[in-house]
Design a protein around this motif. Sequence first.
Motif, PDB file in Angstrom:
ATOM      1  N   GLU A 175       0.828  -1.214   0.000  1.00 22.84           N
ATOM      2  CA  GLU A 175       0.000   0.000   0.000  1.00 22.84           C
ATOM      3  C   GLU A 175       0.865   1.269   0.000  1.00 22.84           C
ATOM      4  OE1 GLU A 175      -2.616  -0.775   3.311  1.00 22.84           O
ATOM      5  OE2 GLU A 175      -3.911  -2.048   2.073  1.00 22.84           O
ATOM      6  N   ILE A 223      -3.901   1.979  -7.486  1.00 25.25           N
ATOM      7  CA  ILE A 223      -5.063   2.288  -6.646  1.00 25.25           C
ATOM      8  C   ILE A 223      -4.879   1.730  -5.242  1.00 25.25           C
ATOM      9  CG2 ILE A 223      -7.533   1.873  -6.314  1.00 25.25           C
ATOM     10  CD1 ILE A 223      -7.818   1.897  -9.374  1.00 25.25           C
ATOM     11  N   CYS A 224      -4.309   0.528  -5.130  1.00 25.44           N
ATOM     12  CA  CYS A 224      -4.048  -0.054  -3.810  1.00 25.44           C
ATOM     13  C   CYS A 224      -3.015   0.756  -3.035  1.00 25.44           C
ATOM     14  CB  CYS A 224      -3.542  -1.495  -3.964  1.00 25.44           C
ATOM     15  SG  CYS A 224      -4.800  -2.683  -4.425  1.00 25.44           S
ATOM     16  N   ASP A 226      -2.141   4.002  -3.559  1.00 20.47           N
ATOM     17  CA  ASP A 226      -2.623   5.358  -3.288  1.00 20.47           C
ATOM     18  C   ASP A 226      -4.101   5.437  -3.670  1.00 20.47           C
ATOM     19  OD1 ASP A 226      -3.168   8.021  -3.001  1.00 20.47           O
ATOM     20  OD2 ASP A 226      -1.540   8.747  -4.290  1.00 20.47           O
ATOM     21  N   ASN A 227      -4.965   5.307  -2.686  1.00 26.16           N
ATOM     22  CA  ASN A 227      -6.410   5.267  -2.930  1.00 26.16           C
ATOM     23  C   ASN A 227      -6.935   6.514  -3.633  1.00 26.16           C
ATOM     24  OD1 ASN A 227      -7.329   3.518   0.172  1.00 26.16           O
ATOM     25  ND2 ASN A 227      -6.256   2.826  -1.660  1.00 26.16           N
ATOM     26  N   SER A 228      -6.222   7.630  -3.501  1.00 26.98           N
ATOM     27  CA  SER A 228      -6.675   8.871  -4.132  1.00 26.98           C
ATOM     28  C   SER A 228      -6.617   8.793  -5.654  1.00 26.98           C
ATOM     29  CB  SER A 228      -5.839  10.064  -3.639  1.00 26.98           C
ATOM     30  OG  SER A 228      -4.499   9.980  -4.104  1.00 26.98           O
ATOM     31  N   ALA A 277      -7.873   6.410  -7.347  1.00 23.17           N
ATOM     32  CA  ALA A 277      -9.037   5.649  -7.820  1.00 23.17           C
ATOM     33  C   ALA A 277      -9.945   6.490  -8.704  1.00 23.17           C
ATOM     34  CB  ALA A 277      -9.811   5.087  -6.639  1.00 23.17           C
ATOM     35  N   LEU A 298     -10.512  -4.805  -4.802  1.00 20.51           N
ATOM     36  CA  LEU A 298     -10.506  -3.415  -4.332  1.00 20.51           C
ATOM     37  C   LEU A 298     -11.660  -3.104  -3.382  1.00 20.51           C
ATOM     38  CD1 LEU A 298      -9.539  -1.557  -7.644  1.00 20.51           C
ATOM     39  CD2 LEU A 298      -8.098  -1.956  -5.640  1.00 20.51           C
ATOM     40  N   LEU A 354     -13.623   0.457  -2.747  1.00 21.54           N
ATOM     41  CA  LEU A 354     -13.078   1.407  -3.720  1.00 21.54           C
ATOM     42  C   LEU A 354     -13.665   1.173  -5.112  1.00 21.54           C
ATOM     43  CD1 LEU A 354      -9.287   1.468  -2.732  1.00 21.54           C
ATOM     44  CD2 LEU A 354     -10.909   3.359  -2.515  1.00 21.54           C
TER      45      LEU A 354
END
Length: 209
Positions: A60, A90-91, A93-95, A97, A126, A129
């Motif tokens: 992550e 995406i995993c 840095d969720n931002s 997504a 995911l 998300l």
Amino acid sequence: MALKRFIPQMGELSEYSCVAITTIELMAECEKTVCELIQQLHVSDRLQRYSAARQLAVFEDRAKDSIPVLKSWIGSDDRPFHVMALGAIICIDNSEAKDLLPLLIETAECDDDAGQFEAILILASLRELALPAVPALKRLLDNESSSISTSASEALYELTGDPTHVIDVGLRLLTHPDWLQRYVGIEHLEYVGREADVAIAQLEWVAIE
């Protein structure tokens, strides 16, 4: 590092200081592992690069330094790498997504894309998300390929907790004229365990056949 305050300068180590030392050692080992995996993103071995990206996703936000390399894979003609890059970023840095999830959904819906199956699996992993992918996954439930329809229904189960689509796809496969597809249907129903009890009568019929 805040953990270092638990480590005494001298004298006997306390329980807290032992935990702190172990944690610091693990964090150092983690940083070393991440650095090694980032280096593997550049090797010539295709499978090694792919495996490294998959493993970096597990770390992550500790693997943020890998994002520039992974972003260079987006749009690649090697479609599994394109898909893996989207999912890993995406995993990590969720931002990301908001910008990348639509690309992943687009790949999942494209029957001519070699990365379609992998894209569906990544969407499932995911979890929350990927909730915006639910409508697209529902459109794949009637796909002529059982591997796509089953994986899409399993992804929906992972995202929503609703076993209905898994059961519906499984029951449909149980009536397929091809015995192999009927077998796929049986295995598919096992995915939701006892939640598929409504299919018992149909399973008994298949057993008789």
